[in-house]
Design a protein around this motif. Structure first.
Motif, PDB file in Angstrom:
ATOM      1  N   ALA A  32       4.976 -11.655  -3.911  1.00  0.00           N
ATOM      2  CA  ALA A  32       5.586 -10.480  -3.282  1.00  0.00           C
ATOM      3  C   ALA A  32       6.407 -10.905  -2.077  1.00  0.00           C
ATOM      4  O   ALA A  32       7.541 -10.428  -1.878  1.00  0.00           O
ATOM      5  N   TYR A 119       3.434  -1.598  -4.727  1.00  0.00           N
ATOM      6  CA  TYR A 119       3.023  -2.619  -3.763  1.00  0.00           C
ATOM      7  C   TYR A 119       1.537  -2.481  -3.430  1.00  0.00           C
ATOM      8  O   TYR A 119       0.819  -3.469  -3.348  1.00  0.00           O
ATOM      9  N   ARG A 122      -0.643  -3.729  -6.298  1.00  0.00           N
ATOM     10  CA  ARG A 122      -0.603  -5.181  -6.482  1.00  0.00           C
ATOM     11  C   ARG A 122      -1.243  -5.942  -5.338  1.00  0.00           C
ATOM     12  O   ARG A 122      -1.748  -7.038  -5.545  1.00  0.00           O
ATOM     13  N   LEU A 123      -1.202  -5.398  -4.135  1.00  0.00           N
ATOM     14  CA  LEU A 123      -1.666  -6.158  -2.982  1.00  0.00           C
ATOM     15  C   LEU A 123      -3.035  -5.734  -2.449  1.00  0.00           C
ATOM     16  O   LEU A 123      -3.713  -6.550  -1.830  1.00  0.00           O
TER      17      LEU A 123
END
Length: 142
Positions: A32, A119, A122-123
């Motif tokens: 990312a 985001y 995914r994080l």
């Protein structure tokens, strides 16, 4: 026999922790960050800095997981500090990134869902390997 079961569970736990660390702390977070840096010409300097800090946070969390394998108590402390610092930086950068994405109106071209949701999905799982590393540090230091 009971000692062998505990050792087998510990080894399984460590293997899962390593897999989660590689997938989430290293690959997802660093990729990312690399994506933000790579597209920095269109995103601007602020998001390039966010990308750099995401990579740093991923490396810190991964280093914390690696250091937790050493036996001495000092390594548990170093591991905990690296992991907590990396997680804190990652979550702060995630907040900045999501705030920017929402204020700029970034959305997926096909589903029209906010990019900030992607985001977060995914994080945020990076919390799991960090907590697992801290668990190893805590129980090892006892």
């Amino acid at each position: 026999m009971e000692k062998n079961k505990k050792k087998a569970l510990y080894i399984a736990y460590m293997i899962i922790m390593v897999i989660f660390t590689v997938i989430y702390s290293l690959i997802m977070v660093c990729m990312a960050g690399a994506g933000l840096i790579y597209n920095g010409d269109s995103y601007g300097r602020e998001l390039v800095n966010v990308g750099i800090w995401l990579i740093i946070s991923g490396v810190l969390m991964t280093a914390g997981a690696v250091v937790c394998f050493f036996k001495k108590r000092i390594f548990s402390i170093v591991s905990a500090v690296l992991t907590i610092a990396g997680l804190a930086v990652c979550l702060i950068m995630l907040y900045i990134l999501c705030t920017h994405a929402d204020s700029a109106g970034w959305a997926d071209n096909y589903t029209m869902e906010p990019v900030s949701r992607m985001y977060r999905e995914r994080l945020l799982p990076v919390i799991a390997p960090a907590v697992m590393t801290l668990g190893v540090d805590f129980f090892k230091s006892r």
